[in-house]
Design a protein around this motif. Structure first.
Motif, PDB file in Angstrom:
ATOM      1  N   PHE A  79      15.375 -27.267  35.239  1.00  0.00           N
ATOM      2  CA  PHE A  79      15.768 -27.199  33.831  1.00  0.00           C
ATOM      3  C   PHE A  79      16.962 -26.283  33.711  1.00  0.00           C
ATOM      4  O   PHE A  79      16.996 -25.189  34.287  1.00  0.00           O
ATOM      5  N   LYS A  80      17.963 -26.746  32.973  1.00  0.00           N
ATOM      6  CA  LYS A  80      19.129 -25.919  32.691  1.00  0.00           C
ATOM      7  C   LYS A  80      19.240 -25.790  31.179  1.00  0.00           C
ATOM      8  O   LYS A  80      19.337 -26.796  30.463  1.00  0.00           O
ATOM      9  N   ALA A  81      19.185 -24.579  30.671  1.00  0.00           N
ATOM     10  CA  ALA A  81      19.225 -24.330  29.229  1.00  0.00           C
ATOM     11  C   ALA A  81      20.585 -24.703  28.656  1.00  0.00           C
ATOM     12  O   ALA A  81      21.626 -24.462  29.267  1.00  0.00           O
ATOM     13  N   GLY A  82      20.562 -25.285  27.454  1.00  0.00           N
ATOM     14  CA  GLY A  82      21.785 -25.632  26.741  1.00  0.00           C
ATOM     15  C   GLY A  82      22.311 -24.450  25.950  1.00  0.00           C
ATOM     16  O   GLY A  82      21.638 -23.427  25.803  1.00  0.00           O
ATOM     17  N   LYS A  83      23.499 -24.613  25.401  1.00  0.00           N
ATOM     18  CA  LYS A  83      24.149 -23.542  24.669  1.00  0.00           C
ATOM     19  C   LYS A  83      23.325 -23.086  23.465  1.00  0.00           C
ATOM     20  O   LYS A  83      23.188 -21.888  23.208  1.00  0.00           O
ATOM     21  N   GLY A  84      22.768 -24.023  22.717  1.00  0.00           N
ATOM     22  CA  GLY A  84      21.980 -23.672  21.527  1.00  0.00           C
ATOM     23  C   GLY A  84      20.782 -22.809  21.872  1.00  0.00           C
ATOM     24  O   GLY A  84      20.470 -21.831  21.183  1.00  0.00           O
ATOM     25  N   LEU A  85      20.079 -23.157  22.956  1.00  0.00           N
ATOM     26  CA  LEU A  85      18.917 -22.379  23.392  1.00  0.00           C
ATOM     27  C   LEU A  85      19.346 -21.010  23.902  1.00  0.00           C
ATOM     28  O   LEU A  85      18.726 -19.989  23.573  1.00  0.00           O
ATOM     29  N   LYS A  86      20.421 -20.965  24.674  1.00  0.00           N
ATOM     30  CA  LYS A  86      20.919 -19.687  25.188  1.00  0.00           C
ATOM     31  C   LYS A  86      21.297 -18.748  24.042  1.00  0.00           C
ATOM     32  O   LYS A  86      20.975 -17.552  24.062  1.00  0.00           O
ATOM     33  N   ASP A  87      21.997 -19.295  23.037  1.00  0.00           N
ATOM     34  CA  ASP A  87      22.416 -18.480  21.905  1.00  0.00           C
ATOM     35  C   ASP A  87      21.226 -17.971  21.109  1.00  0.00           C
ATOM     36  O   ASP A  87      21.205 -16.829  20.655  1.00  0.00           O
ATOM     37  N   ALA A  88      20.212 -18.819  20.913  1.00  0.00           N
ATOM     38  CA  ALA A  88      19.030 -18.423  20.151  1.00  0.00           C
ATOM     39  C   ALA A  88      18.261 -17.312  20.854  1.00  0.00           C
ATOM     40  O   ALA A  88      17.751 -16.388  20.213  1.00  0.00           O
ATOM     41  N   VAL A  89      18.171 -17.385  22.177  1.00  0.00           N
ATOM     42  CA  VAL A  89      17.445 -16.379  22.951  1.00  0.00           C
ATOM     43  C   VAL A  89      18.219 -15.070  23.003  1.00  0.00           C
ATOM     44  O   VAL A  89      17.630 -13.993  22.996  1.00  0.00           O
ATOM     45  N   ALA A  90      19.539 -15.150  23.019  1.00  0.00           N
ATOM     46  CA  ALA A  90      20.383 -13.957  23.146  1.00  0.00           C
ATOM     47  C   ALA A  90      20.375 -13.087  21.888  1.00  0.00           C
ATOM     48  O   ALA A  90      20.703 -11.903  21.953  1.00  0.00           O
ATOM     49  N   LYS A  91      19.983 -13.630  20.738  1.00  0.00           N
ATOM     50  CA  LYS A  91      19.990 -12.854  19.482  1.00  0.00           C
ATOM     51  C   LYS A  91      18.911 -11.819  19.454  1.00  0.00           C
ATOM     52  O   LYS A  91      17.883 -11.873  19.963  1.00  0.00           O
TER      53      LYS A  91
END
Length: 91
Positions: A79-91
Protein backbone atom coordinates in the motif's frame (compact mmCIF):
# COMPACT_ATOMS: atom_id res chain seq x y z
CA UNK A 1 -9.67 0.90 15.14
CA UNK A 2 -11.16 -2.52 14.54
CA UNK A 3 -13.50 -3.69 11.80
CA UNK A 4 -16.45 -3.39 14.21
CA UNK A 5 -15.49 0.22 14.98
CA UNK A 6 -15.29 0.97 11.27
CA UNK A 7 -18.71 -0.59 10.63
CA UNK A 8 -20.15 1.54 13.45
CA UNK A 9 -18.60 4.73 11.99
CA UNK A 10 -19.99 3.94 8.52
CA UNK A 11 -23.44 3.31 9.99
CA UNK A 12 -23.27 6.56 11.93
CA UNK A 13 -22.02 8.76 9.06
CA UNK A 14 -24.35 7.38 6.38
CA UNK A 15 -27.35 6.67 8.60
CA UNK A 16 -27.29 2.99 7.58
CA UNK A 17 -28.02 -0.01 9.75
CA UNK A 18 -24.96 -1.80 11.12
CA UNK A 19 -25.87 -4.84 9.05
CA UNK A 20 -25.95 -2.81 5.80
CA UNK A 21 -22.72 -1.04 6.75
CA UNK A 22 -20.98 -4.36 7.34
CA UNK A 23 -22.22 -5.65 3.97
CA UNK A 24 -20.88 -2.54 2.23
CA UNK A 25 -17.50 -2.75 3.96
CA UNK A 26 -17.19 -6.47 3.21
CA UNK A 27 -18.03 -5.81 -0.46
CA UNK A 28 -15.31 -3.17 -0.72
CA UNK A 29 -12.69 -5.34 1.00
CA UNK A 30 -13.65 -8.36 -1.10
CA UNK A 31 -13.41 -6.33 -4.32
CA UNK A 32 -9.94 -5.06 -3.40
CA UNK A 33 -8.82 -8.59 -2.47
CA UNK A 34 -10.17 -10.08 -5.72
CA UNK A 35 -8.45 -7.42 -7.81
CA UNK A 36 -5.11 -7.92 -6.06
CA UNK A 37 -5.41 -11.71 -6.41
CA UNK A 38 -5.92 -11.18 -10.16
CA UNK A 39 -2.71 -9.12 -10.27
CA UNK A 40 -4.48 -5.79 -10.76
CA UNK A 41 -3.60 -2.51 -9.09
CA UNK A 42 -6.31 -0.73 -7.05
CA UNK A 43 -5.99 3.07 -6.99
CA UNK A 44 -8.26 5.14 -4.76
CA UNK A 45 -7.52 8.76 -5.71
CA UNK A 46 -6.66 10.85 -2.66
CA UNK A 47 -6.42 7.79 -0.41
CA UNK A 48 -3.77 5.49 -1.83
CA UNK A 49 -2.85 2.58 -4.07
CA UNK A 50 -2.90 -1.13 -3.32
CA UNK A 51 -0.69 -3.36 -5.46
CA UNK A 52 0.99 -6.75 -5.47
CA UNK A 53 4.76 -6.70 -5.04
CA UNK A 54 7.14 -9.55 -5.81
CA UNK A 55 9.67 -10.53 -3.16
CA UNK A 56 12.77 -12.25 -4.47
CA UNK A 57 14.18 -15.44 -3.02
CA UNK A 58 16.73 -14.71 -0.30
CA UNK A 59 18.84 -16.39 2.31
CA UNK A 60 18.60 -15.66 6.02
CA UNK A 61 19.75 -17.13 9.31
CA UNK A 62 17.61 -18.87 11.88
CA UNK A 63 18.22 -16.81 15.05
CA UNK A 64 18.10 -19.88 17.31
CA UNK A 65 20.39 -22.23 15.40
CA UNK A 66 22.29 -19.73 13.23
CA UNK A 67 21.60 -22.14 10.37
CA UNK A 68 21.25 -20.52 6.94
CA UNK A 69 17.97 -21.10 5.19
CA UNK A 70 16.39 -20.04 1.92
CA UNK A 71 13.18 -18.02 1.97
CA UNK A 72 11.34 -18.67 -1.30
CA UNK A 73 10.12 -15.91 -3.62
CA UNK A 74 6.55 -14.78 -2.98
CA UNK A 75 3.99 -12.11 -3.74
CA UNK A 76 2.90 -9.70 -1.01
CA UNK A 77 0.27 -6.93 -0.95
CA UNK A 78 1.57 -3.39 -0.68
CA UNK A 79 0.00 0.00 0.00
CA UNK A 80 1.26 3.44 -0.91
CA UNK A 81 -0.55 6.36 0.74
CA UNK A 82 -1.91 9.11 -1.52
CA UNK A 83 -1.42 12.82 -1.06
CA UNK A 84 -4.82 13.37 0.59
CA UNK A 85 -4.17 10.70 3.22
CA UNK A 86 -0.62 11.93 3.86
CA UNK A 87 -1.86 15.50 4.32
CA UNK A 88 -4.67 14.44 6.67
CA UNK A 89 -2.28 12.43 8.86
CA UNK A 90 0.34 15.20 8.93
CA UNK A 91 -2.07 17.74 10.51
Amino acid sequence: MTKVDLVNKIAEKLDYSKKDSEKALNAVLESITDSLAAGEKVALVGFGTFEVKERAERTCKNPRTQEEMIVPACKVPGFKAGKGLKDAVAK
